[in-house]
Design a protein around this motif. Sequence first.
Motif, mmCIF file in Angstrom:
data_model
loop_
_atom_site.group_PDB
_atom_site.id
_atom_site.type_symbol
_atom_site.label_atom_id
_atom_site.label_comp_id
_atom_site.label_asym_id
_atom_site.label_seq_id
_atom_site.Cartn_x
_atom_site.Cartn_y
_atom_site.Cartn_z
ATOM 1 N N UNK A 440 0.823 -1.217 0.000
ATOM 2 C CA UNK A 440 0.000 0.000 0.000
ATOM 3 C C UNK A 440 0.852 1.260 0.000
ATOM 4 N N UNK A 441 2.179 1.109 0.154
ATOM 5 C CA UNK A 441 3.053 2.271 0.085
ATOM 6 C C UNK A 441 2.838 3.239 1.240
ATOM 7 N N UNK A 442 3.156 4.487 0.998
ATOM 8 C CA UNK A 442 3.027 5.528 2.019
ATOM 9 C C UNK A 442 1.601 6.067 1.968
ATOM 10 N N UNK A 443 0.720 5.407 2.717
ATOM 11 C CA UNK A 443 -0.709 5.689 2.626
ATOM 12 C C UNK A 443 -1.055 7.119 3.031
ATOM 13 N N UNK A 444 -0.161 7.786 3.776
ATOM 14 C CA UNK A 444 -0.411 9.165 4.184
ATOM 15 C C UNK A 444 -0.563 10.122 3.012
ATOM 16 N N UNK A 449 -5.592 13.837 -1.578
ATOM 17 C CA UNK A 449 -6.216 13.286 -2.781
ATOM 18 C C UNK A 449 -7.737 13.358 -2.682
ATOM 19 N N UNK A 450 -8.384 13.535 -3.836
ATOM 20 C CA UNK A 450 -9.838 13.689 -3.849
ATOM 21 C C UNK A 450 -10.511 12.418 -4.361
ATOM 22 N N UNK A 451 -11.773 12.522 -4.740
ATOM 23 C CA UNK A 451 -12.571 11.361 -5.121
ATOM 24 C C UNK A 451 -12.139 10.721 -6.434
ATOM 25 N N UNK A 452 -11.268 11.378 -7.175
ATOM 26 C CA UNK A 452 -10.785 10.791 -8.426
ATOM 27 C C UNK A 452 -9.704 9.741 -8.199
ATOM 28 N N UNK A 453 -9.221 9.593 -6.968
ATOM 29 C CA UNK A 453 -8.156 8.647 -6.651
ATOM 30 C C UNK A 453 -8.699 7.221 -6.640
ATOM 31 N N UNK A 454 -7.992 6.299 -7.288
ATOM 32 C CA UNK A 454 -8.465 4.920 -7.330
ATOM 33 C C UNK A 454 -7.296 3.953 -7.468
ATOM 34 N N UNK A 455 -7.583 2.687 -7.202
ATOM 35 C CA UNK A 455 -6.600 1.610 -7.373
ATOM 36 C C UNK A 455 -6.730 1.028 -8.767
ATOM 37 N N UNK A 497 -0.050 8.524 -6.487
ATOM 38 C CA UNK A 497 -1.451 8.699 -6.823
ATOM 39 C C UNK A 497 -1.644 9.705 -7.973
ATOM 40 N N UNK A 498 -2.807 10.017 -8.540
ATOM 41 C CA UNK A 498 -4.132 9.587 -8.082
ATOM 42 C C UNK A 498 -4.460 8.132 -8.382
#
Length: 658
Positions: A440-444, A449-455, A497-498
């Motif tokens: 998951x990396x550096x989750x901080x 990040x906004x709602x456009x962020x995804x996996x 990210x995003x």
Amino acid sequence: MKLRRVFPLAGVSILALATASAAQDATISQTPGTIVLSPITLVADGQESVEATGGVVVTKQDIEALHPADVSELFARDSAVTVAAGSGQSKRIHVFGLEQSNLAVSVDGVPQFKDGWHHSGSNVIDPAFLKRVEVNAGAAPADAGFAAAAGAVRYETLGARDLLTAGRTQGGRVGLSYGTNGRGVSANLAGYGVHEGFDWFAMIHAARGDNYDAGNGDEIPGSESAVTGGLVKLGYEFETHRIELSYEHSRDDADRVARMNMDLSDEVFPLKITRDTLSLRYSSTAPTAMWDPEMRFYISRNKYTRPDFIPDRTSGDFAFEAQAVGGVMQNRFAMGPGTITTGIDWAYNDYKIDNFGDTDVRFHTTETMQVGAFVQGRFEFQNGIDLSTGARVDHHRYTDWNGLRKADSGVSVNGTVAYEVSPGYEVFAGASRTWLGYDIGEYGYLHARDSSTFTSPDYEPATATNYKLGVNANRGNWTGNLTLFDTRLDGLANAYFPILENSEEYRSRGVTLSGNYSWGSGRFGASITTAKLTFDGDELPPAGGEATPIGTVASLFVDQEIPQYNLTVGATLDMADRLSGDYIDDNGFEDHPGYGVLNAYAEWRPASYENVVVRLGVDNLLDKAYYERSSYGRNTERDVTPLYAPGRTVTLGLTMDF
């Protein structure tokens, strides 16, 4: 996972276990009158010899000599480990140039979280509580824990029996020190004892200081020490059983700059970082050849809070925390010329980020679940061959902030073999292929990040490959080691990210050389490490992250007792070469200057008060202006400023046992 790389190592493990079983009734014969030197072994008492394969061991003797105030000083005598400068909570530990979050890190057997945010340190622990540290660089054993990508770090804390002297059933220790150049006051108090089947240990520690000055006279804002911590251990033994309950708490609460490891601005803001761990351990006080169990269950939490930070900026106010519940159950039993450890471990991790409404999504939550089974054999055969080999199978489940769930399983295998070619000289080789699950990396990073962020739908589990080759020497009062290493990390998280997706390959390859000489009343040691760090085949600039260039670093140390004065003196010299080249210039960085830093100490035990120790330490004796290797380099294009280490710092301390 590419099975063609796994099968050969797995075959070695199976063959070793079969050979050990067949050798169970073998005996050792020697010609009468033969002089037998103490053998070198990669495994002893069921554990790997970490230093024999290029790793690092910081012993209780080392800790007492160094009296470290932070992790920089803790690893000052080991070139394989580099630590960035700054306050305690900004320090990032690198092993062979790879960030510590790529290793399986544990404190008293409890796994620690990966790094939460790139401007804060990873798994920082207060050295005041430590008894011993082992850094297994490269191929790690299967029982070191899940996702040991580039090795393992095992911190071991003090307990009652470590401090009680012969004939005593209770005691205490008090320590007090004062240092110049912002170090300020540091104090610790411990009480411990045993009574019938009970034993207890309790210790508190605090340090308060001011901002320090670098060797060039510049004040480093947000660098003040503000640490508070406590450790409690309660044990009970009955019949052949032992149960131990342990609780550890640490807190750093002070004004810091926005980016602790690369920001020299004068603006500081409140920041609070806490860590809490509660664990319960069971073991046997009368282990047998077939029954030597250990069970551990734990709950832990890391929390990072910086409210009212920077107005109108998404990287301003935020808080994030990680919570874990897990355990391990294992048993070690004898088989032929060695031991086999088998067990299962599991961990549930929950991550939460709160940005106080700076984007259209205030909260991001992520969770992972891991369950694994492992077996590790450690053998010393009659023909001079030592072997450590094992495997583990893990299932890993990852759920992201949008509710996307991914799950997969994988196999990890390892093997290290050594052969004593002549008395006192040994060659060895090791390799491992490790399945890391979903990194998951550096989750901080999610705080901005906004709602456009995804996996990414194509996100896959990461893997690691390690190779080691070397030679050891042991000639009584001197030892030496030469290790060539090559570590590759493939598919780690691209945490910028995003989109959370797999990154390209990180690689560290090089050589580390170490040696120690003892003459009874003193010792001398030296280590030198050179490593080439690449990402997707290109050399890495000094820009932090999962890996950073270290070039060539070296450490020399000496300790000498002067019995007639009840005095011990010593010094450490840390050195690094200059980093320069196209990989520096083309990324907008300036050359990374080399340095040589001398630290010295003197420790006195008054003849009439053997329970009292007075210590005078001088760090950076020559008042050099430098920033430690693995720190950010200077980059004017990105407004990145190196964080300089403290200038000359004099510390006077007193420790008393009672």
